[in-house]
Motif scaffolding. Structure first.
Motif, mmCIF file in Angstrom:
data_model
loop_
_atom_site.group_PDB
_atom_site.id
_atom_site.type_symbol
_atom_site.label_atom_id
_atom_site.label_comp_id
_atom_site.label_asym_id
_atom_site.label_seq_id
_atom_site.Cartn_x
_atom_site.Cartn_y
_atom_site.Cartn_z
ATOM 1 N N THR A 8 57.203 42.446 31.535
ATOM 2 C CA THR A 8 57.055 42.750 30.113
ATOM 3 C C THR A 8 57.648 41.622 29.280
ATOM 4 O OG1 THR A 8 57.133 45.119 30.538
ATOM 5 C CG2 THR A 8 57.628 44.395 28.291
ATOM 6 N N GLY A 9 56.842 41.095 28.384
ATOM 7 C CA GLY A 9 57.276 39.973 27.569
ATOM 8 C C GLY A 9 57.799 40.398 26.214
ATOM 9 N N THR A 10 58.583 39.510 25.620
ATOM 10 C CA THR A 10 59.024 39.666 24.237
ATOM 11 C C THR A 10 58.752 38.351 23.516
ATOM 12 O OG1 THR A 10 61.286 38.885 24.613
ATOM 13 C CG2 THR A 10 60.866 41.244 24.952
ATOM 14 N N VAL A 11 58.527 38.410 22.223
ATOM 15 C CA VAL A 11 58.189 37.213 21.468
ATOM 16 C C VAL A 11 59.338 36.195 21.474
ATOM 17 C CG1 VAL A 11 57.561 36.309 19.188
ATOM 18 C CG2 VAL A 11 56.475 38.398 20.053
ATOM 19 N N PRO A 12 60.602 36.580 21.214
ATOM 20 C CA PRO A 12 61.683 35.584 21.253
ATOM 21 C C PRO A 12 61.811 34.906 22.615
ATOM 22 C CG PRO A 12 62.433 37.590 20.175
ATOM 23 C CD PRO A 12 61.099 37.897 20.779
ATOM 24 N N ALA A 64 51.652 42.808 18.492
ATOM 25 C CA ALA A 64 51.300 42.650 17.078
ATOM 26 C C ALA A 64 52.043 41.469 16.472
ATOM 27 C CB ALA A 64 51.630 43.938 16.317
ATOM 28 N N GLU A 65 53.334 41.338 16.798
ATOM 29 C CA GLU A 65 54.131 40.223 16.276
ATOM 30 C C GLU A 65 53.631 38.892 16.835
ATOM 31 O OE1 GLU A 65 58.767 38.598 16.430
ATOM 32 O OE2 GLU A 65 58.315 40.686 16.956
ATOM 33 N N LEU A 66 53.265 38.898 18.123
ATOM 34 C CA LEU A 66 52.789 37.670 18.765
ATOM 35 C C LEU A 66 51.502 37.166 18.126
ATOM 36 C CD1 LEU A 66 53.170 35.757 21.306
ATOM 37 C CD2 LEU A 66 51.500 37.246 22.427
ATOM 38 N N VAL A 67 50.540 38.056 17.959
ATOM 39 C CA VAL A 67 49.239 37.654 17.410
ATOM 40 C C VAL A 67 49.365 37.274 15.937
ATOM 41 C CG1 VAL A 67 46.908 38.453 16.915
ATOM 42 C CG2 VAL A 67 47.978 39.017 19.104
ATOM 43 N N GLU A 111 42.617 36.035 23.143
ATOM 44 C CA GLU A 111 43.139 36.487 24.436
ATOM 45 C C GLU A 111 43.476 37.976 24.409
ATOM 46 O OE1 GLU A 111 44.457 35.774 28.421
ATOM 47 O OE2 GLU A 111 43.379 34.456 27.032
ATOM 48 N N TYR A 112 43.934 38.435 23.232
ATOM 49 C CA TYR A 112 44.364 39.830 23.074
ATOM 50 C C TYR A 112 43.655 40.463 21.873
ATOM 51 C CZ TYR A 112 48.214 38.151 26.038
ATOM 52 O OH TYR A 112 48.961 37.594 27.047
#
Length: 336
Positions: free
Chosen positions: A275-279, A233-236, A245-246
């Motif tokens: 597993t990715g993180t935004v930072p 949610a933060e990424l998009v 893409e998502y």
């Protein structure tokens, strides 16, 4: 340390210090880096310092991805410099906890084996195999050392082969059968004056070395990138171009499972999930001089996370929780 640096030229103390400094710069990778640092300290002979690092990891407020692996390594290290009682207590605790990761089982069983506790080592290898391999059609690569170690100990105990011993020999890729590699009488051939016996032992040693090299050079997993719901949610929200893409988190999870199943059916080995993180993703984009909105960056980010040891095996071990983070068992979640 450069990958082409001969082992005898490594300053293990300096390498451990470098890895500790690196762990301070990259806290998300601290667990893997500090485990490497502890291994270097063990190789340098400073086992108390290695124990200090294991304790540091176990007392981490953020929790660990592989706590039982750290405990197993600590127990093995403690036993090597005279703390047998504490090591045994940790080993007992690991066996009672019954982790779903094969690595702690292998480490504590090999520690028991190294100290001539062959019956206990056999029991430990068998407990791990029974937990992780019962009703499993194809043993995952990570469980092979369980079967090989069990086979080796059973040969030393002189017990008859069972189905798992036969399976272990089938899974072995060494040019020499496991029965020959694990023959307890091999030590006598090293002192033989018979050239044929010495040549046969050299062939067996080469086969063992080849197996170790194959394990060490095993390629990074073909890793698929997973975003937890809050991170996606933060990424998009930050990079709307990635919405195509998502389209939704549910679709994202379904796509991951479908992609991995398709890769598996095509014969692709060593599959994993990172597993990715935004930072972390933003930092990676900055290091590449590219905008995080660039979709071509996503597979590169996944590969980098896998290369840094962040991938988890897919499919999960039998009885393990699902990779999606639901907290449910894989078989009742995405593995259904």
């Amino acid at each position: 340390m450069r990958p082409d640096t001969p082992a005898e030229n490594v300053d293990h103390t300096a390498e451990a210090a470098r890895l500790e400094r690196t762990a301070g710069l990259y806290p998300e990778d601290a667990e893997a880096l500090l485990l490497q640092a502890a291994a270097h300290l063990e190789l340098s002979g400073d086992r108390p310092a290695a124990t200090t690092l294991y304790d540091r990891l176990l007392s981490s407020a953020d929790g660990l991805e592989n706590p039982y692996l750290v405990r197993a390594l600590k127990a093995s290290n403690l036993w090597e410099y005279g703390h047998e009682a504490e090591a045994r207590a940790i080993i007992t605790g690991i066996r009672v906890a019954a982790p779903r990761d094969p690595a702690p089982w292998v480490i504590v069983a090999e520690s028991l084996e190294a100290h001539d506790e062959l019956e206990a080592a056999h029991e430990t290898f068998t407990e791990g195999a029974r937990l992780l391999l019962t009703d499993v059609a194809e043993p995952p690569y990570s469980t092979h050392p369980l079967l090989f170690g069990r086979h080796r100990v059973r040969r030393m105990l002189g017990v008859a082969h069972d189905d798992w011993d036969v399976l272990a020999d089938t899974l072995s890729t060494a040019p020499v059968p496991l029965d020959e590699l694990h023959d307890p009488k091999r030590v006598w051939s090293l002192g033989s004056d018979n050239p044929a016996e010495l040549q046969a032992e050299i062939s067996r040693l080469r086969a063992e070395l080849g197996t170790y090299r194959e394990a060490l050079s095993r390629p990074f997993p073909v890793a698929v990138l997973h975003w937890p719901a809050n991170e996606l949610a933060e990424l998009v929200a930050a990079y709307p171009a990635l919405a195509e893409e998502y389209p939704s988190h549910e679709t994202h999870l379904a796509t991951i499972e479908a992609s991995l199943r398709e890769l598996a059916s095509s014969g692709t080995p060593n599959l994993g999930i990172v597993t990715g993180t935004v930072p972390s993703y933003e930092a990676f984009a900055a290091s590449e001089g590219t905008s995080p909105s660039d979709t071509d960056l996503l597979p590169q980010y996944a590969t980098t996370l896998a290369a840094r040891g962040r991938a988890v095996e897919w499919p999960p071990q039998r009885g393990a929780v699902c990779w999606c983070g639901s907290g449910r068992g894989y078989e009742g979640c995405h593995g259904a």
